[in-house]
Design an enzyme around this catalytic site. Structure first.
Site, PDB file in Angstrom:
ATOM      1  N   ASN A 111       0.832  -1.217   0.000  1.00  0.00           N
ATOM      2  CA  ASN A 111       0.000   0.000   0.000  1.00  0.00           C
ATOM      3  C   ASN A 111       0.860   1.258   0.000  1.00  0.00           C
ATOM      4  O   ASN A 111       0.521   2.241  -0.666  1.00  0.00           O
ATOM      5  CB  ASN A 111      -0.947  -0.002   1.200  1.00  0.00           C
ATOM      6  N   HIS A 161      -7.846  -0.427   6.261  1.00  0.00           N
ATOM      7  CA  HIS A 161      -8.211  -1.652   6.985  1.00  0.00           C
ATOM      8  C   HIS A 161      -8.880  -2.628   6.012  1.00  0.00           C
ATOM      9  O   HIS A 161      -9.731  -2.224   5.214  1.00  0.00           O
ATOM     10  CB  HIS A 161      -9.173  -1.295   8.125  1.00  0.00           C
ATOM     11  N   ASP A 198      -9.847   1.016  14.877  1.00  0.00           N
ATOM     12  CA  ASP A 198     -10.579   0.872  13.611  1.00  0.00           C
ATOM     13  C   ASP A 198     -11.981   1.484  13.660  1.00  0.00           C
ATOM     14  O   ASP A 198     -12.925   0.945  13.075  1.00  0.00           O
ATOM     15  CB  ASP A 198     -10.676  -0.617  13.214  1.00  0.00           C
ATOM     16  N   ASN A 248      -5.810   5.454   8.134  1.00  0.00           N
ATOM     17  CA  ASN A 248      -5.401   4.043   8.092  1.00  0.00           C
ATOM     18  C   ASN A 248      -6.216   3.326   7.027  1.00  0.00           C
ATOM     19  O   ASN A 248      -7.334   3.735   6.725  1.00  0.00           O
ATOM     20  CB  ASN A 248      -5.679   3.405   9.457  1.00  0.00           C
TER      21      ASN A 248
HETATM   22  C1  GAR Z   1      -3.181  -4.439   4.165  1.00  0.00           C
HETATM   23  O1  GAR Z   1      -4.086  -5.377   3.649  1.00  0.00           O
HETATM   24  C2  GAR Z   1      -3.856  -3.579   5.211  1.00  0.00           C
HETATM   25  O2  GAR Z   1      -5.209  -3.361   4.958  1.00  0.00           O
HETATM   26  C3  GAR Z   1      -3.672  -4.408   6.449  1.00  0.00           C
HETATM   27  O3  GAR Z   1      -2.388  -4.946   6.336  1.00  0.00           O
HETATM   28  C4  GAR Z   1      -2.082  -5.149   4.963  1.00  0.00           C
HETATM   29  C5  GAR Z   1      -0.719  -4.556   4.692  1.00  0.00           C
HETATM   30  O4  GAR Z   1      -0.255  -4.906   3.429  1.00  0.00           O
HETATM   31  N1  GAR Z   1      -3.817  -3.619   7.622  1.00  0.00           N
HETATM   32  C6  GAR Z   1      -4.333  -4.062   8.750  1.00  0.00           C
HETATM   33  O5  GAR Z   1      -4.716  -5.210   8.919  1.00  0.00           O
HETATM   34  C7  GAR Z   1      -4.404  -3.042   9.849  1.00  0.00           C
HETATM   35  N2  GAR Z   1      -5.218  -3.501  10.925  1.00  0.00           N
HETATM   36  P1  GAR Z   1       0.932  -4.090   2.749  1.00  0.00           P
HETATM   37  O6  GAR Z   1       2.096  -4.085   3.766  1.00  0.00           O
HETATM   38  O7  GAR Z   1       1.286  -4.898   1.553  1.00  0.00           O
HETATM   39  O8  GAR Z   1       0.454  -2.724   2.449  1.00  0.00           O
END
Ligand code: GAR
Length: 192
Positions: free
Chosen positions: A17, A107, A143, A105
């Site tokens: 992300n 989620h 969240d 954030n």
């Molecule tokens: C993403 O899917 C994000 O939505 C989630 O972690 C992943 C990170 O992926 N976040 C959470 O679960 C927060 N509670 P990335 O490191 O490839 O962006």
């Protein structure tokens, strides 16, 4: 008050992300990529891309001390907006208070459904037919801050959490840069 378009992205792992936020940046600029995991693959990518990075291993450091350190680094970089992107830490109340209204954030669920972890497995177990992702403001309650945007993803029959996670992640990469740009623009419009 620093310009909201000066964004820091906080990550703990892969950083896909963060990468989408960097590659699709419009109306904001990613000034700093920060991580509580020095070996996070996303940090490596950011460095190779020539971005400023800051890391400190959060293990063995008190939550208060760690967040105070992060906060002072962000101030040194005159950061105006913090984007959490797979930052797997609960922020201290003092940090959230100090940066109130300036933290967003992403989620991996359609909030208010499935706050916390294991969102994909929980959506499948509940026999939901859609899931998705949500960008929201960060407040003291996990969240639960104001929802800024979301995207739906269909849950296919026989979906596994892993397969669903991949499709939701692809939707996140579309959603997050767009919503962050809107958020930054709305905050800039309030500047004197
Ligand atoms: C993403 O899917 C994000 O939505 C989630 O972690 C992943 C990170 O992926 N976040 C959470 O679960 C927060 N509670 P990335 O490191 O490839 O962006």
């Amino acid at each position: 008050m620093p310009d909201p378009k000066r964004v820091a992205v906080l990550i703990s792992g892969r950083g896909s992300n963060m990468r989408a936020l960097v590659e699709q940046a419009r109306g904001y600029e990613v000034i700093l990529v920060a991580s509580n995991r020095p070996a996070a693959p996303g940090v490596e990518w950011a460095r190779a891309r020539g971005l400023q990075t800051w890391t400190m291993d959060s293990r063995g450091v008190s939550r208060d001390e760690f967040d105070r350190t992060v906060s002072s680094v962000l101030k040194d970089h005159r950061i105006g907006t913090i984007a959490l992107a797979g930052y797997m830490r609960i922020l201290t109340p003092a940090f959230v208070e100090e940066w109130s209204g300036r933290i967003v954030n992403i989620h991996p669920s359609l909030l208010p459904k499935y706050r916390g972890l294991d969102t994909h497995a929980r959506a499948i177990a509940a026999r939901d037919t859609t899931s998705g992702c949500t960008v929201h403001q960060v407040t003291q309650e996990l969240d639960s801050g104001e929802i800024l945007g979301s995207a739906e993803v269909t849950i296919e029959p026989g979906d596994t959490p892993e397969a669903l996670e991949q499709r939701v992640r692809a939707a996140e990469h579309q959603l997050y840069p767009r919503v962050l740009a809107q958020f930054v623009a709305s905050r800039r419009s309030l500047l004197p």
